[in-house]
Design a protein around this motif. Structure first.
Motif: not given
Length: 53
Positions: A25-45
């Protein structure tokens, strides 16, 4: 990876889709432009290194 060394207040917005173990997805912080976000679930919490403040 981004490390934050001081506490700042601000607004952050996230729009993400989760498909199985993948997050994209995307993340946006204040006046900064949106950035792409990626992640993967970890096997062990217990491997999660994030701490809640």
């Amino acid at each position: 990876m981004v490390r934050v060394s001081s506490k700042e207040t601000g607004r952050f917005g996230f729009i993400c889709s989760i498909h199985g173990k993948q997050m994209m997805g995307t993340a946006k912080a204040g006046m900064l432009p949106a950035s792409k976000v990626t992640g993967e679930r970890m096997e062990n919490a217990e491997q999660n290194s994030f701490t809640q403040v």
